[in-house]
Design a protein around this motif. Structure first.
Motif, short mmCIF file in Angstrom:
data_model
loop_
_atom_site.label_atom_id
_atom_site.label_comp_id
_atom_site.label_asym_id
_atom_site.label_seq_id
_atom_site.Cartn_x
_atom_site.Cartn_y
_atom_site.Cartn_z
N THR A 83 0.83 -1.10 -0.13
CA THR A 83 0.11 0.03 0.04
C THR A 83 0.90 1.14 0.12
O THR A 83 2.04 1.22 0.28
N MET A 84 0.25 2.39 -0.63
CA MET A 84 0.92 3.65 -0.50
C MET A 84 1.31 4.13 1.18
O MET A 84 2.33 4.37 1.46
N ARG A 85 0.47 3.64 2.11
CA ARG A 85 0.90 4.07 3.58
C ARG A 85 1.86 3.35 3.93
O ARG A 85 2.82 3.95 4.70
N ARG A 86 2.12 2.15 3.53
CA ARG A 86 3.26 1.15 3.82
C ARG A 86 4.61 1.76 3.22
O ARG A 86 5.52 1.76 3.87
N LEU A 87 4.34 2.05 1.92
CA LEU A 87 5.55 2.85 1.36
C LEU A 87 6.05 4.15 2.04
O LEU A 87 7.27 4.15 2.35
N LEU A 88 5.12 4.95 2.40
CA LEU A 88 5.51 5.97 3.18
C LEU A 88 5.79 6.03 4.60
O LEU A 88 6.63 6.69 5.02
N GLN A 89 5.37 4.94 5.05
CA GLN A 89 6.07 4.53 6.76
C GLN A 89 7.33 3.95 6.60
O GLN A 89 8.17 4.56 7.32
N ALA A 90 7.78 3.16 5.36
CA ALA A 90 8.95 2.91 5.34
C ALA A 90 10.07 4.06 4.94
O ALA A 90 11.04 4.10 5.53
N TYR A 91 9.47 4.86 4.10
CA TYR A 91 10.25 6.23 3.95
C TYR A 91 10.29 6.94 5.40
O TYR A 91 11.60 7.21 5.62
N GLN A 92 9.11 6.92 6.09
CA GLN A 92 9.65 8.01 7.37
C GLN A 92 10.69 7.18 8.15
O GLN A 92 11.39 7.70 8.87
N LYS A 93 10.47 5.66 8.50
CA LYS A 93 11.35 5.02 9.04
C LYS A 93 13.02 5.26 8.87
O LYS A 93 13.67 5.42 9.43
N ARG A 94 13.07 5.13 7.52
CA ARG A 94 14.49 5.39 6.75
C ARG A 94 14.94 6.86 7.13
O ARG A 94 16.15 6.84 7.39
N GLN A 95 14.03 7.75 7.17
CA GLN A 95 14.44 9.04 7.38
C GLN A 95 15.15 8.98 8.92
O GLN A 95 15.97 9.86 9.23
N THR A 96 14.38 8.30 9.89
CA THR A 96 14.94 8.26 11.51
C THR A 96 16.37 7.54 11.21
O THR A 96 17.13 7.76 12.37
N LEU A 97 16.73 6.99 10.34
CA LEU A 97 17.98 6.27 10.00
C LEU A 97 18.95 7.25 9.33
O LEU A 97 20.05 6.58 8.78
N ASP A 98 18.74 8.10 8.72
CA ASP A 98 19.29 9.13 8.03
C ASP A 98 19.58 8.65 6.90
O ASP A 98 20.64 8.71 6.09
N ILE A 99 18.55 7.87 6.21
CA ILE A 99 18.66 7.39 4.99
C ILE A 99 17.49 8.24 4.17
O ILE A 99 16.27 8.05 4.26
N GLU A 100 17.91 9.29 3.24
CA GLU A 100 16.99 10.17 2.82
C GLU A 100 16.96 9.77 1.11
O GLU A 100 17.88 9.14 0.53
N PRO A 101 15.70 10.15 0.55
CA PRO A 101 15.81 9.66 -0.77
C PRO A 101 16.43 10.61 -1.71
O PRO A 101 16.61 11.85 -1.33
N THR A 102 16.49 10.04 -2.89
CA THR A 102 17.24 10.75 -4.05
C THR A 102 16.15 11.53 -4.98
O THR A 102 16.50 12.33 -5.75
N TRP A 103 14.85 10.62 -5.11
CA TRP A 103 14.05 11.24 -5.89
C TRP A 103 12.79 10.79 -5.59
O TRP A 103 12.64 9.32 -5.12
N CYS A 104 11.71 11.31 -5.68
CA CYS A 104 10.20 10.78 -5.59
C CYS A 104 9.40 11.01 -6.55
O CYS A 104 9.29 12.22 -7.12
N VAL A 105 8.76 9.81 -7.18
CA VAL A 105 8.04 10.24 -8.36
C VAL A 105 6.80 9.34 -8.65
O VAL A 105 6.85 8.11 -8.13
N ASN A 106 5.78 9.85 -9.21
CA ASN A 106 4.70 8.97 -9.67
C ASN A 106 4.82 8.48 -10.96
O ASN A 106 4.80 9.42 -11.92
N HIS A 107 5.14 7.39 -11.46
CA HIS A 107 5.70 7.08 -12.87
C HIS A 107 4.43 6.70 -13.29
O HIS A 107 4.42 6.74 -14.74
N GLY A 108 3.22 6.53 -13.05
CA GLY A 108 1.99 6.31 -13.36
C GLY A 108 1.53 4.76 -12.99
O GLY A 108 0.88 4.54 -12.22
N PRO A 109 2.58 3.82 -13.49
CA PRO A 109 2.11 2.28 -13.02
C PRO A 109 2.42 2.29 -11.56
O PRO A 109 2.23 1.50 -10.91
N THR A 110 3.53 3.04 -11.05
CA THR A 110 3.90 2.84 -9.52
C THR A 110 4.07 4.46 -8.99
O THR A 110 4.24 5.28 -9.82
N THR A 111 3.90 4.53 -7.69
CA THR A 111 4.60 5.62 -7.03
C THR A 111 5.76 5.08 -6.33
O THR A 111 5.89 4.15 -5.81
#
Length: 188
Positions: A83-111
């Motif tokens: 789910t999108m919520r699980r994707l975003l929760q993983a994103y938040q958890k990674r931020q607490t570990l100082d793992i930051e994204p390089t790009w965030c995009v809605n490709h169409g078939p996927t976010t």
């Protein structure tokens, strides 16, 4: 006419990385995937995060040359969330570990949310935006996708705020059309 196609595999079993810094890569991938170390020696380690005996292996090769940025070869690995919520929760958890994204995009078939590991390997985390493969395939055959096969940048914090405010996940998965786009950002 004889059938010349190969027998297709049932799944992708694992990925192996070569590194100059096994401890750093092991720490990153363990944190990134919430993976456990199945085996570790001075020169090789195996990690798992699901029911497979290992999904990631990392080999220490001190003299391996560093791969130039944007060189030919594997572009990225992708990991899916249900789910999108699980994707975003993983994103938040990674931020607490100082793992930051390089790009965030809605490709169409996927976010998708992209990251880089310590050796510069690109990693995609994603959620499917369509309920069925057929719907995703139809979108990928559409003029919208032909015009923009890359996608529209998104803000994961904004997506999470909208979800928390009661927005419909299916509505948030609909790509905002921005017209032609033919390249990914540098370094992704």
């Amino acid at each position: 006419m004889a059938d010349t196609s190969v027998l297709r595999p049932t799944s992708l079993a694992h990925v192996v990385f070569r590194t100059r810094n096994l401890p750093k890569m092991l720490e990153f991938w363990g944190s990134f995937l919430g993976a456990e170390v199945v085996f570790k020696s001075d020169f090789i380690a195996f990690l798992k995060y699901d029911d497979e005996h290992h999904r990631i292996a990392i080999i220490q090769e001190q003299d391996a040359p560093v791969r130039p940025a944007n060189s030919v070869g594997l572009h990225h690995l992708a990991f899916s969330y249900p789910t999108m919520r699980r994707l975003l929760q993983a994103y938040q958890k990674r931020q607490t570990l100082d793992i930051e994204p390089t790009w965030c995009v809605n490709h169409g078939p996927t976010t998708s949310i992209y990251y880089s590991d310590p050796d510069g390997n690109s990693i995609e985390t994603q959620v499917d935006n369509f309920n069925t493969i057929d719907e995703a395939n139809d979108f990928m055959m559409s003029e919208k996708f032909r015009t923009n096969p890359i996608g529209t940048d998104v803000d994961p914090d904004d997506l999470l705020r909208q979800l928390d405010a009661g927005a419909d996940e299916a509505a948030l998965k609909m790509r905002v059309e921005i017209g032609a786009r033919t390249s990914v950002p540098q370094g992704v």
